[in-house]
Design an enzyme around this catalytic site. Structure first.
Site, PDB file in Angstrom:
ATOM      1  N   GLU A 129       0.828  -1.201   0.000  1.00 14.21           N
ATOM      2  CA  GLU A 129       0.000   0.000   0.000  1.00 14.21           C
ATOM      3  C   GLU A 129       0.867   1.257   0.000  1.00 14.21           C
ATOM      4  O   GLU A 129       0.557   2.241  -0.675  1.00 14.21           O
ATOM      5  CB  GLU A 129      -0.918  -0.022   1.228  1.00 14.21           C
ATOM      6  CG  GLU A 129      -2.089   0.920   1.120  1.00 14.21           C
ATOM      7  CD  GLU A 129      -3.163   0.595   2.163  1.00 14.21           C
ATOM      8  OE1 GLU A 129      -3.649  -0.547   2.189  1.00 14.21           O
ATOM      9  OE2 GLU A 129      -3.489   1.476   2.957  1.00 14.21           O
ATOM     10  N   GLU A 167       2.141   1.645  -3.366  1.00 12.09           N
ATOM     11  CA  GLU A 167       1.042   2.087  -4.239  1.00 12.09           C
ATOM     12  C   GLU A 167       0.789   3.583  -4.086  1.00 12.09           C
ATOM     13  O   GLU A 167       0.614   4.308  -5.073  1.00 12.09           O
ATOM     14  CB  GLU A 167      -0.239   1.296  -3.890  1.00 12.09           C
ATOM     15  CG  GLU A 167      -1.395   1.603  -4.821  1.00 12.09           C
ATOM     16  CD  GLU A 167      -2.693   0.897  -4.384  1.00 12.09           C
ATOM     17  OE1 GLU A 167      -2.683   0.215  -3.338  1.00 12.09           O
ATOM     18  OE2 GLU A 167      -3.698   1.056  -5.093  1.00 12.09           O
ATOM     19  N   CYS A 183      -8.308  -1.913   4.308  1.00 11.71           N
ATOM     20  CA  CYS A 183      -8.159  -3.034   5.245  1.00 11.71           C
ATOM     21  C   CYS A 183      -9.464  -3.416   5.904  1.00 11.71           C
ATOM     22  O   CYS A 183      -9.619  -4.532   6.374  1.00 11.71           O
ATOM     23  CB  CYS A 183      -7.192  -2.690   6.370  1.00 11.71           C
ATOM     24  SG  CYS A 183      -5.712  -1.923   5.797  1.00 11.71           S
ATOM     25  N   SER A 190      -7.261   1.825  -2.207  1.00 15.37           N
ATOM     26  CA  SER A 190      -6.057   1.059  -2.498  1.00 15.37           C
ATOM     27  C   SER A 190      -6.495  -0.290  -3.035  1.00 15.37           C
ATOM     28  O   SER A 190      -7.491  -0.862  -2.582  1.00 15.37           O
ATOM     29  CB  SER A 190      -5.265   0.864  -1.200  1.00 15.37           C
ATOM     30  OG  SER A 190      -4.394  -0.229  -1.350  1.00 15.37           O
ATOM     31  N   LYS A 205     -15.387  -9.452   8.386  1.00 15.34           N
ATOM     32  CA  LYS A 205     -14.357 -10.323   7.797  1.00 15.34           C
ATOM     33  C   LYS A 205     -14.954 -11.637   7.312  1.00 15.34           C
ATOM     34  O   LYS A 205     -14.434 -12.267   6.419  1.00 15.34           O
ATOM     35  CB  LYS A 205     -13.264 -10.608   8.837  1.00 15.34           C
ATOM     36  CG  LYS A 205     -12.377  -9.413   9.150  1.00 15.34           C
ATOM     37  CD  LYS A 205     -11.310  -9.205   8.111  1.00 15.34           C
ATOM     38  CE  LYS A 205     -10.545  -7.913   8.367  1.00 15.34           C
ATOM     39  NZ  LYS A 205      -9.852  -7.432   7.160  1.00 15.34           N
ATOM     40  N   GLU A 263     -16.236 -10.815   4.042  1.00 11.36           N
ATOM     41  CA  GLU A 263     -15.105 -10.581   3.141  1.00 11.36           C
ATOM     42  C   GLU A 263     -14.535 -11.910   2.648  1.00 11.36           C
ATOM     43  O   GLU A 263     -14.254 -12.076   1.456  1.00 11.36           O
ATOM     44  CB  GLU A 263     -14.021  -9.777   3.869  1.00 11.36           C
ATOM     45  CG  GLU A 263     -12.863  -9.388   2.971  1.00 11.36           C
ATOM     46  CD  GLU A 263     -11.717  -8.730   3.736  1.00 11.36           C
ATOM     47  OE1 GLU A 263     -11.414  -9.195   4.858  1.00 11.36           O
ATOM     48  OE2 GLU A 263     -11.124  -7.779   3.215  1.00 11.36           O
ATOM     49  N   GLU A 297     -14.240 -12.263  -4.942  1.00  8.36           N
ATOM     50  CA  GLU A 297     -12.924 -11.698  -5.273  1.00  8.36           C
ATOM     51  C   GLU A 297     -11.793 -12.419  -4.525  1.00  8.36           C
ATOM     52  O   GLU A 297     -10.622 -12.239  -4.839  1.00  8.36           O
ATOM     53  CB  GLU A 297     -12.858 -10.212  -4.884  1.00  8.36           C
ATOM     54  CG  GLU A 297     -13.815  -9.288  -5.637  1.00  8.36           C
ATOM     55  CD  GLU A 297     -15.132  -9.079  -4.891  1.00  8.36           C
ATOM     56  OE1 GLU A 297     -15.509  -9.957  -4.090  1.00  8.36           O
ATOM     57  OE2 GLU A 297     -15.784  -8.039  -5.136  1.00  8.36           O
ATOM     58  N   CYS A 350     -10.097  -1.461  14.855  1.00  5.92           N
ATOM     59  CA  CYS A 350     -10.419  -2.881  15.056  1.00  5.92           C
ATOM     60  C   CYS A 350     -10.540  -3.267  16.524  1.00  5.92           C
ATOM     61  O   CYS A 350     -11.250  -4.213  16.848  1.00  5.92           O
ATOM     62  CB  CYS A 350      -9.371  -3.752  14.398  1.00  5.92           C
ATOM     63  SG  CYS A 350      -9.163  -3.358  12.656  1.00  5.92           S
TER      64      CYS A 350
END
Lengths: 386, 597
Positions: free
Chosen positions: B284, B287, B311, B331, B370, B373, B378, B527
């Site tokens: 990142e 990037e 994230c 990102s 999560k 996710e 993907e 988190c």
């Protein structure tokens, strides 16, 4: 039967309205003078709760703010009341004028009429009358009235739920305090009055406080518009002096076989025949927003209560526990007793529950369910069981 | 100045600041008034009525959570009147609640159950059981959240959480009276509305009405399957919160004990998401610098700035729904969990010579999003489902209890290798501002060859509980390759909680703010305040967890991601360099726009 006819009053519907002249006269006086007149008259809110109107105006006027509102509560939803509809239909300019007087006193530039969803049919005529009124008073005061439609929820007649609804939110009552005089519509100081209250306030400006004060009793000054329905040969709308006994009322409006009168709608009290004499209609006795429902001996009071409880079960906003679950339990409870699934003594449990609802509900809806529940169960217990 | 209000509670004089409630006043003198709809993080609702008290002179009882304390008030919190009402109210709630406690996921963790055990003295139900009369539904379509209306007590904590803290409003109130319920847009299932799966509602639900979908049994099955090699990764924030469910005070770091427990539970390899957090910084950070170069030097108009972190899966779903036009600003890096997953079944499998088909990849996360996710289409770049099961911190605590381990007396153990090495920069991913700080530590050093100009590498302005933290870093003394950044001011903003995220994005959208780099975490505090963390949560607990995170950072021998030896090794052996072809294949992805409702 009609030998001692109750005195008829003709303030509200009397078509004497030269609103502009009265407003001109009123606006020439100071705000303090106007508030003092309203206070002096003893006018209390005609929606049923009976808060002194002059005080409401005074508190709102005194609350520092950049904006204040006056709202006419025309969400007339109490079962058995239909007098605001008639007032708005027959003398809308008196309602507008009452709002304009209030607006001057509290310094509001905008007023709203929150019109019951089911009264949409009044809207075209009301808008027409409102247009004429705006033109008529344009040079007197910078004040605009907007009509906002409700959508049919009973709870939105509760003032803070009404504000929420007007703000585009779900119509649920707020926590109080703060009261509307401090934080109402859009969190600004707000006067919210019943349709009838505003007209009376205006009539007090016209005739002065004394003629109003002469009517009624020390706790309940003036007159009041009643919606009379049920087992009566002469159902309709009557403007009567406050403070009469229910016995006199029944003598005139009953059908000769009156068993009970429900005063104040589903949220009000049921008065049985044996208590008619001692019961005064007014704030010292049983207050009412106008609904007077007469029942004769052909009526089952179980069915009456069942009907009210079905109404409350559906019309509770569902927000607070005592009201949401309490209404369901009262309804299911009397059903269970009737069917014999619960013993008659369970009614006492339910009476205690209704007391909790009265003490602990968030708003007037839940608090007032106990009125009809306990007055019907206490007075007609045998009808609940057999 | 706040003036002092003097009142009496149960005969005891108490003084509080103006604006405090009767409940505050009672708490100030340790008088316990029960509550249900009240939550420190949320606005006052005053709708459960459990906290009613008697104010002398008042006709009705008042809700202490909503009643301002006023001078001269005389309050009784336990009078006969109050007790009778409170008992009735609790009975009412129970009559509407599906009290199948022994079968409930929240058994012994339920606030209604606690109240019932305090107030119920007879075994009989006072009122008629309404549950069989209702048409309750369970929404278990979401991979993250299960919503069981039969256990709902309509306190609306979830509604307020979703609306106030997250500005998502996936949950709202529908219908009225006896039909009133908490529902979604057109009563669609949770997976089919704007819900971000952040799980903040779960953290605040007093009963078992909102819970995470749990995969504990599936993980046990995998562990006991001889053919499977089960790897587990643990997110940075789990180690500062797990202890709360296992007998420790909030803010206790339990990394070593957690590793020890995971090994005893039977995972074949206990690894650290910190490793892939460091990897995320490499990818990142590079990037960001690449985007800056393209924008400033190549004047490439297609480059999207500001660049936003990716994230937090709650944030990803939020932007997909709410700001889809900014998806290219994200990102392209996957989250550390998903980078780890992709590598577990490629790099790790190869190094350890295991068939990736036999690897079961489990992650322990402070997060319910999560779970969603890991289920995304993907996230299958290894050729398999990169992460098979996601467990919340709470679920891990449950597994540890099921395994019969005495967590307090467990020894401290170290993570396995490979992919178990961590740095201070990775640990702080768990707190708001952590990714920003870690990225700056590395990026600044890449550009200037020197450490970030903050004492002890502690970039304190990006830390803490302020909702939106704007920090500008001036870049000076660049290395020759990065000359174009000489004197540039890197404008950053860090936000946590989606309400703050929305505020930041609105500012970007209106052009009021010209940031280069945005860090957003969906949950309050980052988190550490995640939807999968131990319950209860409040500001005090979140602060303690955050302190623990930074303590862990300070104690690490290596505190910069690019110095993580395993990260250095993986680039040398496997990935090549940041943003390489291989990296793109495994560690980067793109997201798609979703419906607004």
């Amino acid at each position: 039967m009609t030998k001692n006819k109750l005195k008829r009053i003709d303030l509200i519907f009397h078509e004497d309205c030269e609103c502009r002249q009265v407003l001109e006269k009123t606006f020439s006086r100071s705000n303090d003078e106007i508030i003092n007149d309203i206070l002096e008259s003893g006018l209390k809110g005609r929606g049923g709760a009976g808060f002194p109107t002059g005080l409401k105006w005074k508190f709102t006027a005194e609350q520092p703010a950049d904006e204040r509102f006056v709202i006419c509560n025309a969400d007339e939803g109490e079962p058995g009341t239909f007098k605001d509809r008639e007032i708005l239909f027959k003398v809308p300019s008196k309602v507008f004028s009452g709002m304009a007087v209030c607006a001057k006193v509290i310094g509001a530039k905008k007023g709203y009429i929150y019109l019951r969803g089911e009264y949409r049919f009044l809207l075209p005529e009301l808008q027409k009358a409102l247009g004429a009124f705006h033109r008529d008073i344009k040079d007197l005061i910078d004040f605009e009235i907007i009509i906002q439609m409700g959508s049919g929820a009973y709870i939105c007649g509760e003032e803070s739920a009404l504000f929420e609804s007007m703000e585009g939110k779900r119509g649920e009552p707020r926590n109080k305090p703060p009261y509307p005089t401090i934080s109402g519509f859009k969190d600004k100081p707000t006067v919210i009055n019943n349709v009838e209250t505003l007209v009376y306030a205006f009539m007090i400006c016209k005739h002065g406080p004394l003629s109003f004060k002469e009517l009624g009793t020390s706790d309940s000054r003036g007159s009041k518009v009643f919606s009379v329905s049920g087992d009566t040969p002469i159902a309709g709308i009557y403007e009567l002096e406050l403070g009469m006994s229910l016995e006199h009322f029944v003598e005139e409006f009953g059908d000769g076989d009156t068993k009970a009168v429900q005063v104040g709608g589903a949220a009000g009290f049921c008065v049985p025949r044996k208590k008619l004499k001692e019961t005064i209609i007014g704030f010292e006795g049983v207050p009412t927003g106008g609904s007077m429902k007469v029942f004769n001996s052909s009526r089952s009071m179980y069915n009456v209560l069942h009907n009210y409880l079905e109404f409350f079960e559906e019309e509770s906003c569902g927000q607070c526990t005592p009201c949401r679950v309490g209404c369901q339990q009262l309804l299911k409870g009397i059903e269970a007793v009737k069917k014999g699934e619960k013993k008659a003594i369970y009614l006492d449990q339910l009476l205690k529950l209704s007391e909790t609802m009265k003490l602990a509900s968030k708003c007037g809806l839940g608090q007032s369910v106990a009125n009809s529940f306990s007055s019907i169960v206490d007075n007609f217990r045998e009808e609940m069981i057999y | 100045m706040a003036k002092n209000i003097k009142l009496k509670i149960d005969g005891v004089d108490v003084q509080v600041e103006d604006g405090k409630t009767v409940l505050d006043a009672a708490r100030a003198i340790n008088v316990h008034i029960p509550t249900l709809c009240y939550h420190e993080d949320l606005c006052v609702a005053g709708n459960c009525r459990v906290c009613v008290v008697e104010v002398t002179g008042a006709k009705a009882l008042v809700a202490s959570c909503a009643m301002p304390a006023t001078d001269g008030m005389d309050v009784l919190t336990n009078s006969l009147k109050v007790r009778a009402a409170r008992k009735n109210i609790i009975e009412l709630l129970l009559s509407e609640h599906n009290a199948d406690c022994t079968m409930c996921y929240k058994n012994k963790k339920c606030e209604l159950q606690d109240l019932a055990s305090e107030y119920k003295t007879s075994g009989e139900q006072l009122f008629i059981d309404l549950v069989p009369l209702k048409d309750y539904t369970i929404d278990n379509f979401s991979p993250s959240i299960i919503k069981d209306d039969s256990k709902c007590i309509r306190c609306q904590r979830c509604v307020r959480t979703c609306e106030e803290l997250q500005h998502v409003s996936a949950l709202g109130v529908a219908y009225k009276g006896d039909k009133m319920k908490i529902s979604t847009f057109f009563e669609n299932p949770m997976y089919d509305v704007v819900c971000t799966n952040c799980g903040q509602c779960i953290n605040r639900c007093p009963t078992g009405s909102l819970i995470e979908r749990n995969y504990v049994d599936e993980v046990w099955d995998a562990i006991y399957d001889e053919k499977k090699h089960v790897v587990v990764q643990t997110a940075p924030a789990t180690r500062v919160a797990l202890g709360e469910d296992l007998g420790f005070e909030a803010g206790h770091v339990v990394t070593g004990k957690m590793v020890s427990a995971l090994k005893r539970v039977g995972f074949d390899s206990v690894l650290d998401t910190d490793f892939s957090a460091d990897l995320t910084i490499m990818e990142e950070g590079t990037e960001l610098l690449t985007r800056l170069k393209k924008a400033l030097v190549d004047k490439d108009p297609t480059v999207k700035l500001p660049m936003a972190t990716s994230c937090s899966p709650g944030w990803i779903k939020f932007i997909e729904h709410t700001f889809p036009e900014y998806l290219d600003n994200l990102s392209t890096c996957k989250s550390p969990q998903q980078m780890f997953g992709a590598l577990a079944k490629t790099y790790y499998a190869k190094k350890r010579d295991i068939d990736p088909a036999d690897i079961v990849s489990v992650s322990i996360m402070p997060c319910t999003a999560k779970k969603f996710e890991a289920d995304r289409p993907e996230m299958r770049s290894s050729g398999y489902k990169d992460v098979d099961y996601v467990l919340t911190t709470r679920e891990l605590a449950r597994m540890i209890k099921q395994a019969g381990l005495d967590f307090l007396s467990l020894p401290e153990e170290n993570y396995d290798s490979i992919m178990g090495e961590s740095t201070g920069a990775a640990v702080i991913f768990g707190a708001t501002g952590g990714v920003m700080e870690a990225a700056l530590r590395t990026a600044y050093e890449i550009v200037t060859g020197r450490e970030v100009p903050f004492e002890n590498l502690n970039i304190t302005p990006v830390r803490g509980m302020d909702g939106v933290k704007e920090v500008t870093v001036k870049i000076e003394g660049t290395l020759p390759d990065w000359n174009f950044l000489e004197g540039a001011e890197l404008k950053t903003v860090t936000a946590h909680g989606l309400t703050n995220a929305k505020y930041v994005m609105e500012r970007v959208k209106s052009g009021e703010a010209d940031y280069h780099f945005i860090e957003i975490m969906a949950c309050p505090g980052g988190c550490i305040g995640g939807g999968g963390q131990p319950i209860p949560t409040n500001m005090e607990i979140r602060k303690k967890r955050t302190e623990a995170i930074y303590m862990e950072d300070t104690g690490k021998p290596i505190r910069k991601s690019h110095e993580n030896p395993e990260v250095v090794a993986i680039y040398k052996e496997f990935l090549g360099e940041p943003l390489s072809h291989k990296s793109h294949e495994l560690l980067h992805t793109h997201y798609k726009a979703r419906q607004r409702y």
